[in-house]
Design a protein around this motif. Structure first.
Motif, PDB file in Angstrom:
ATOM      1  N   GLY A  84       0.588  -1.246   0.126  1.00  7.66           N
ATOM      2  CA  GLY A  84      -0.032   0.277  -0.018  1.00  7.66           C
ATOM      3  C   GLY A  84       0.828   1.146  -0.016  1.00  7.66           C
ATOM      4  O   GLY A  84       2.068   1.093  -0.201  1.00  7.66           O
ATOM      5  N   GLN A  85       0.271   2.337   0.173  1.00 14.74           N
ATOM      6  CA  GLN A  85       0.989   3.591   0.356  1.00 14.74           C
ATOM      7  C   GLN A  85       0.584   4.431   1.756  1.00 14.74           C
ATOM      8  O   GLN A  85      -0.677   4.495   2.050  1.00 14.74           O
ATOM      9  CB  GLN A  85       0.432   4.495  -0.982  1.00 14.74           C
ATOM     10  CG  GLN A  85       1.302   5.733  -0.994  1.00 14.74           C
ATOM     11  CD  GLN A  85       1.068   6.473  -2.130  1.00 14.74           C
ATOM     12  OE1 GLN A  85      -0.056   7.026  -2.561  1.00 14.74           O
ATOM     13  NE2 GLN A  85       1.953   6.985  -3.121  1.00 14.74           N
ATOM     14  N   VAL A  86       1.543   5.041   2.302  1.00 16.53           N
ATOM     15  CA  VAL A  86       1.451   5.612   3.432  1.00 16.53           C
ATOM     16  C   VAL A  86       0.875   6.925   3.421  1.00 16.53           C
ATOM     17  O   VAL A  86       1.211   7.581   2.357  1.00 16.53           O
ATOM     18  CB  VAL A  86       2.887   5.964   4.183  1.00 16.53           C
ATOM     19  CG1 VAL A  86       2.677   6.704   5.517  1.00 16.53           C
ATOM     20  CG2 VAL A  86       3.671   4.558   4.639  1.00 16.53           C
ATOM     21  N   ALA A  87      -0.399   6.896   3.902  1.00 17.62           N
ATOM     22  CA  ALA A  87      -1.504   8.224   3.702  1.00 17.62           C
ATOM     23  C   ALA A  87      -1.127   9.114   4.954  1.00 17.62           C
ATOM     24  O   ALA A  87      -1.585  10.226   4.544  1.00 17.62           O
ATOM     25  CB  ALA A  87      -2.773   7.689   3.603  1.00 17.62           C
ATOM     26  N   PHE A  88      -0.603   8.809   5.845  1.00 23.03           N
ATOM     27  CA  PHE A  88      -0.576   9.450   7.277  1.00 23.03           C
ATOM     28  C   PHE A  88       0.498   9.188   8.096  1.00 23.03           C
ATOM     29  O   PHE A  88       0.720   8.089   8.343  1.00 23.03           O
ATOM     30  CB  PHE A  88      -1.840   9.830   8.024  1.00 23.03           C
ATOM     31  CG  PHE A  88      -1.816  10.603   9.424  1.00 23.03           C
ATOM     32  CD1 PHE A  88      -1.952  12.037   9.210  1.00 23.03           C
ATOM     33  CD2 PHE A  88      -1.479   9.831  10.390  1.00 23.03           C
ATOM     34  CE1 PHE A  88      -1.682  12.767  10.386  1.00 23.03           C
ATOM     35  CE2 PHE A  88      -1.223  10.650  11.637  1.00 23.03           C
ATOM     36  CZ  PHE A  88      -1.467  12.132  11.538  1.00 23.03           C
ATOM     37  N   VAL A  89       1.543  10.003   8.723  1.00 25.50           N
ATOM     38  CA  VAL A  89       2.306   9.823   9.757  1.00 25.50           C
ATOM     39  C   VAL A  89       2.307  11.011  10.586  1.00 25.50           C
ATOM     40  O   VAL A  89       2.435  12.018   9.947  1.00 25.50           O
ATOM     41  CB  VAL A  89       3.794   9.513   8.965  1.00 25.50           C
ATOM     42  CG1 VAL A  89       4.721   9.214  10.070  1.00 25.50           C
ATOM     43  CG2 VAL A  89       4.033   8.319   8.264  1.00 25.50           C
ATOM     44  N   GLY A  90       2.143  10.584  11.829  1.00 25.16           N
ATOM     45  CA  GLY A  90       1.995  11.990  12.719  1.00 25.16           C
ATOM     46  C   GLY A  90       1.364  11.623  14.019  1.00 25.16           C
ATOM     47  O   GLY A  90       0.799  10.512  14.288  1.00 25.16           O
ATOM     48  N   LYS A  91       1.092  12.535  14.806  1.00 26.96           N
ATOM     49  CA  LYS A  91       0.299  12.528  16.010  1.00 26.96           C
ATOM     50  C   LYS A  91      -1.138  12.450  15.810  1.00 26.96           C
ATOM     51  O   LYS A  91      -1.553  13.484  14.942  1.00 26.96           O
ATOM     52  CB  LYS A  91       0.877  13.757  17.127  1.00 26.96           C
ATOM     53  CG  LYS A  91       2.105  13.315  17.606  1.00 26.96           C
ATOM     54  CD  LYS A  91       2.354  14.270  18.647  1.00 26.96           C
ATOM     55  CE  LYS A  91       3.889  14.088  19.266  1.00 26.96           C
ATOM     56  NZ  LYS A  91       4.381  14.952  20.381  1.00 26.96           N
ATOM     57  N   ASN A  92      -1.767  11.566  16.350  1.00 25.20           N
ATOM     58  CA  ASN A  92      -3.342  11.789  16.009  1.00 25.20           C
ATOM     59  C   ASN A  92      -4.127  11.628  17.336  1.00 25.20           C
ATOM     60  O   ASN A  92      -4.440  10.439  17.550  1.00 25.20           O
ATOM     61  CB  ASN A  92      -3.539  10.538  14.830  1.00 25.20           C
ATOM     62  CG  ASN A  92      -4.989  10.190  14.780  1.00 25.20           C
ATOM     63  OD1 ASN A  92      -5.766  11.141  14.829  1.00 25.20           O
ATOM     64  ND2 ASN A  92      -5.283   9.301  13.972  1.00 25.20           N
ATOM     65  N   ASN A 124       5.670   3.887  -0.591  1.00 29.06           N
ATOM     66  CA  ASN A 124       5.059   2.602  -0.862  1.00 29.06           C
ATOM     67  C   ASN A 124       5.398   1.755  -0.026  1.00 29.06           C
ATOM     68  O   ASN A 124       6.781   1.560   0.195  1.00 29.06           O
ATOM     69  CB  ASN A 124       5.130   2.183  -2.411  1.00 29.06           C
ATOM     70  CG  ASN A 124       4.332   3.232  -3.384  1.00 29.06           C
ATOM     71  OD1 ASN A 124       3.228   3.502  -3.032  1.00 29.06           O
ATOM     72  ND2 ASN A 124       4.927   3.509  -4.644  1.00 29.06           N
ATOM     73  N   VAL A 125       4.788   0.763   0.282  1.00 26.85           N
ATOM     74  CA  VAL A 125       5.128  -0.459   1.243  1.00 26.85           C
ATOM     75  C   VAL A 125       4.967  -1.788   0.738  1.00 26.85           C
ATOM     76  O   VAL A 125       3.817  -1.868   0.181  1.00 26.85           O
ATOM     77  CB  VAL A 125       4.882  -0.079   2.919  1.00 26.85           C
ATOM     78  CG1 VAL A 125       5.473   0.922   3.567  1.00 26.85           C
ATOM     79  CG2 VAL A 125       3.414  -0.359   2.978  1.00 26.85           C
ATOM     80  N   GLN A 126       5.814  -2.903   1.075  1.00 29.26           N
ATOM     81  CA  GLN A 126       5.115  -3.977   0.753  1.00 29.26           C
ATOM     82  C   GLN A 126       4.777  -5.000   1.950  1.00 29.26           C
ATOM     83  O   GLN A 126       5.006  -4.615   3.005  1.00 29.26           O
ATOM     84  CB  GLN A 126       6.362  -4.810  -0.148  1.00 29.26           C
ATOM     85  CG  GLN A 126       6.487  -4.023  -1.479  1.00 29.26           C
ATOM     86  CD  GLN A 126       5.601  -4.279  -2.238  1.00 29.26           C
ATOM     87  OE1 GLN A 126       4.835  -5.125  -2.518  1.00 29.26           O
ATOM     88  NE2 GLN A 126       5.531  -2.930  -2.975  1.00 29.26           N
ATOM     89  N   ARG A 127       3.992  -6.094   1.816  1.00 26.37           N
ATOM     90  CA  ARG A 127       3.583  -6.717   3.013  1.00 26.37           C
ATOM     91  C   ARG A 127       4.711  -7.068   3.612  1.00 26.37           C
ATOM     92  O   ARG A 127       5.842  -7.768   3.069  1.00 26.37           O
ATOM     93  CB  ARG A 127       2.668  -7.987   2.250  1.00 26.37           C
ATOM     94  CG  ARG A 127       2.299  -8.831   3.499  1.00 26.37           C
ATOM     95  CD  ARG A 127       1.594 -10.139   3.127  1.00 26.37           C
ATOM     96  NE  ARG A 127       0.184  -9.677   2.848  1.00 26.37           N
ATOM     97  CZ  ARG A 127      -0.529  -9.521   1.645  1.00 26.37           C
ATOM     98  NH1 ARG A 127       0.075 -10.373   0.400  1.00 26.37           N
ATOM     99  NH2 ARG A 127      -1.590  -9.435   1.357  1.00 26.37           N
ATOM    100  N   GLY A 128       4.884  -7.121   5.102  1.00 26.53           N
ATOM    101  CA  GLY A 128       6.247  -7.560   5.702  1.00 26.53           C
ATOM    102  C   GLY A 128       7.095  -6.623   6.034  1.00 26.53           C
ATOM    103  O   GLY A 128       8.135  -6.576   6.816  1.00 26.53           O
TER     104      GLY A 128
END
Length: 175
Positions: A84-92, A124-128
């Motif tokens: 998938g693709q990282v949509a958000f990184v941060g404080k939530n 973009n990330v892959q499974r694992g």
């Protein structure tokens, strides 16, 4: 059969094979984007809170818990359960340091209470792939990962997608 009929049969077989191969490729793409592994190695964590109604550890009142909590040691690696693709990184808010991954048009996953993130928005990330590390940021009672899955915009039980957890891994702490 004559040569022309054999040629027509071979052409039809080639056309059919191309359709089958295209269909299989599409199915594989959908499967690659569907969460199917736990974001934490089952040997390094335990289920500390299930999806659904529960007694809040903060208020003592019943409330809906929209994910699962997987407890473990500070710094335990957190894995992407699908490509998938990282949509958000941060404080939530109460989730503290968190990550959201959009896997395709169907799935989105959320990871809360992280110690540290090892991905950036748009990546973009892959499974694992390791995306972060277990922590206790935000509103929490200790080191754990809060993990949510949305399917077509609706929260669903993440345990239904954690194919690498057996029944013995699902015992809640305190049971």
């Amino acid at each position: 059969k004559t040569g022309t009929l054999w040629t027509m049969d071979i052409q039809q077989l080639n056309t059919d094979l191309e359709k089958i191969m295209s269909n299989l490729k599409d199915r594989q793409e959908r499967l690659d984007g569907m969460p199917s592994i736990s974001p934490v190695d089952p040997s390094q964590a335990w289920l500390s809170s299930a999806y659904g109604m529960r007694k809040s550890p903060f208020t003592g009142k019943k409330q809906f818990h929209p994910g699962v909590d997987l407890a473990g040691s500070k710094g335990t690696p957190i894995l992407a359960p699908a490509k998938g693709q990282v949509a958000f990184v941060g404080k939530n808010g109460s989730l503290g340091l968190s990550i959201e991954i959009k896997h395709d048009s169907t799935f989105k996953t959320t990871y809360g209470h992280l110690l540290e993130c090892s991905v950036k928005k748009g990546q973009n990330v892959q499974r694992g792939d390791i995306i972060g590390y277990m922590g206790d940021t935000g509103r929490t009672t200790g080191h754990h990962l809060h993990y949510e899955i949305e399917k077509k915009g609706k929260r669903v039980n993440p345990l239904d997608f954690m194919m690498d957890w057996g029944q013995e891994d699902l015992l809640l702490a305190g049971e």
